[in-house]
Design an enzyme around this catalytic site. Sequence first.
Site, short mmCIF file in Angstrom:
data_model
loop_
_atom_site.label_atom_id
_atom_site.label_comp_id
_atom_site.label_asym_id
_atom_site.label_seq_id
_atom_site.Cartn_x
_atom_site.Cartn_y
_atom_site.Cartn_z
N ASP A 357 0.83 -1.21 0.00
CA ASP A 357 0.00 0.00 0.00
C ASP A 357 0.87 1.26 0.00
OD1 ASP A 357 -1.40 -2.22 0.95
OD2 ASP A 357 -2.79 -1.05 2.14
N GLU A 486 -7.12 -10.47 -5.04
CA GLU A 486 -6.99 -11.64 -4.15
C GLU A 486 -8.19 -12.58 -4.25
OE1 GLU A 486 -6.29 -9.77 -0.38
OE2 GLU A 486 -4.14 -9.53 -0.77
N LYS A 598 -11.66 -8.35 -6.87
CA LYS A 598 -11.67 -7.58 -5.62
C LYS A 598 -11.18 -6.14 -5.84
CE LYS A 598 -9.65 -7.75 -0.97
NZ LYS A 598 -8.62 -8.34 -0.12
N GLN A 599 -10.10 -6.00 -6.61
CA GLN A 599 -9.51 -4.67 -6.78
C GLN A 599 -8.74 -4.66 -8.09
OE1 GLN A 599 -7.02 -6.10 -3.35
NE2 GLN A 599 -5.80 -4.32 -3.91
C1 BGC Z 1 -5.78 -5.81 -0.16
C2 BGC Z 1 -4.28 -5.69 -0.31
C3 BGC Z 1 -3.78 -4.70 0.72
C4 BGC Z 1 -4.24 -5.06 2.13
C5 BGC Z 1 -3.87 -4.01 3.17
C6 BGC Z 1 -6.13 -6.21 1.27
O1 BGC Z 1 -7.51 -6.26 1.43
O2 BGC Z 1 -6.28 -6.79 -1.04
O3 BGC Z 1 -3.96 -5.24 -1.61
O4 BGC Z 1 -2.39 -4.65 0.67
O5 BGC Z 1 -5.64 -5.20 2.16
O6 BGC Z 1 -4.50 -2.79 2.87
#
Ligand code: BGC
Length: 766
Positions: A357, A486, A598-599
Amino acid sequence: MKPYLKEDEWSIIEEGFDQEKHEISESVFSIGNGHMGQRANFEETYSGETLQGSYMAGVYYPDKTRVGWWKNGYPEYFAKVLNATNWIGLQILIDDVELDLNNAKVSNFVRELNMKEGYLQRTFTAELTNGHQISVQATRFVSVAMKEIGAIEYQITPLNFDGHLKVVSYLDGDIMNKDANYDETFWDQVSESAEGARASVTVKTKKLDFVYSSMKETHVFHGEDSIQASSSDTKPKYAESSFAAPLTKGTATTIYKYAANVTNRDHDKNDLLDAARTVLDKAIHKGFSDLKTDQAKVWSEKWQDSDIVIEGDISAQQGIRFNIFQMNQTYTGEDARLNIGPKGFTGEKYGGSTYWDTEAYCLPFYLATADQRIPRNLLVYRHNHLEKAKENAGKLGFTKGALYPMVTMNGEESHNEWEITFEEIHRNGAIAYAIYNYVNYTGDKSYLGELGIEVLVEISRFWEDRVHFVPDKGVYMMHGVTGPNEYENNVNNNWYTNRIATWTLEYTLYALDYLKDTDESLHQKWLNDLQLKGEETAKWVEIIDKMYYPEDQDRGVFLQADNFEDKEIMSVTDLNSKHLPLNQNWSWDRILRSCFIKQADVLQGMYFLNHEFDIETKKRNFDFYEPMTVHESSLSPCVHAILACELGYKEKAYEMYLRTARLDLDNYNNDTEDGCHITSMAGTWMSVVEGFGGMKVRNDQLILNPFIPGQWHSFSFKVVFRGSRLLIRVTQDTVEVINETKQEVDVVIHGETYRINANGILQLNH
Ligand code: BGC
């Protein structure tokens, strides 16, 4: 949840005390100064639901790993930021009845986080069980000017009686982490002392030898009259001083509590009490009022560089200032041993550790709003962890290179889910990308020759070892990875991971060439130190040339991973909204089999390597992936907002922006009580500056492509760029750039280059 906070441009305000929301407010109203921080717990006793939390940056505990099924390669421990000594505590007894808002009748309750001046204030009227009514005003802050100091002013005014007040002002170091794996305390007793108004508690972590001393002094006044401490006491990990004061109807009795919080991260462990005494004496000499004035002054300087003003939408204004405030509270950048945990100082979740992050989302904020030293320290942090990252690669069976951990406190991996720990290796690419991002933004290429090249070479070596050649196809591939999404694990050839890997190789080769061209002896030194031979770099060139990227050429999109399109392709709008969020309603198995994302994953690559793709390619990929994206990571909407702005998808951009802007203020994800989503707040800043402002730096030039959402009258933001500070203001009709510094600067706006003189103004119509 229905929004309950009052809209205000500069403050977060809660009116009326709702116990149900207390833990959410404890997160939202958190205060911090980079050195320490705490949740907005009450100073006085509160017997209702509360999550006590006070944290010292960089003080952590290696809590022994707990897993269902051990896998070779898992780390031995999960590093956790430590919940530490409660230095705010004041027990308040009024004619022997304890003030506790859980059983008093509370009215006129107002809690305010004043972001302009950096303090937390609470006012209320309480009727106690004996019928006595008091009004209270409690103000506190952790000083940004004197990092080790916290100060409280607590004022009690009796409304309907004359009586007696007893105050017990204490330090309590007997604190447990809520998330402790084995329900054990992490702190051992070292010493306590209490004499008159002053007391101290020193505690030490059971492992790693972090030593923390908190020293406090309490001053009590009835009106103007100073009241002496009546007694003092200690027990293991605890110290207190008590005061007895008269209470007179209509007259305020005021308690000042000053606390110095020092650790052996900054001082010799044998000198901690002396260090605490020195800083405490200084703070007391200044007094609460001057400390508070200094606080306002430093915050005003921070806002000078980082404020965003949105006219015509108070809710958006409050949201963005809250995010900027939290970023500035969490990381101040003087100390390269520190980093930014996804919850900052607002809760224990994510262990306060460092994730990708920081590089992927937080760095741009500090690049554009702070002195260059500050983002540089974020890079130095990873450089300092290079040896550990090499060990980490070795532990997983690699013969060379560095694999940075997914989650870390001290450079060692501390996460233990195989699909993340072993497979989410794309994080290594973000660490390399951050070096590029820093050099590209600041123009400070000297970083490459000082520290950057070492990190780049070792990450490149890891990629070299991690890919494999497929002779039949004549290509390199990467199997068994998890991309940023993820919701899909153990895939082959995640497009983003493959591309960020080859991009790292390309950038490392560029950096080596740059050194060769500019400083041959430095170049030679690195080749020797790193034992880097021509065969190795030749191999990187071959990998770059022969890397395989999954793609659907008919559709014109990159595939998130091999066979992605064999999934049942659906849109989020095809789902019954009752199924959302998927992570709370579907089995993990169902999520993994689905196409839902998810992202940002492929789109994360389009954001990072934006200049490599034409607008049509970005559009096709956005149109394909965004409808499948559930944005269940708070890091997701910002990347989509930025791309949507670039693609001219104005409604989508605003929709995505709204999903991040007030995430915690409106408790969108129903989890704010655990703490605020600090790293995604940097993403909100990115949505405004890189999204609506269209800011980029290319070829040493600052580029702007602003557009303004129809809902706003104007927005403006500040950026520091290579010695200049610019104020960029966008209205529905105009773009204005004010150069607040004495050096001229070139800015490219909608494709045209403009020179803005020292202290000059440029105004254009859209
Ligand atoms: C995200 C990751 C992130 C982590 C901490 C997870 O839910 O998928 O990309 O690094 O949260 O923010």
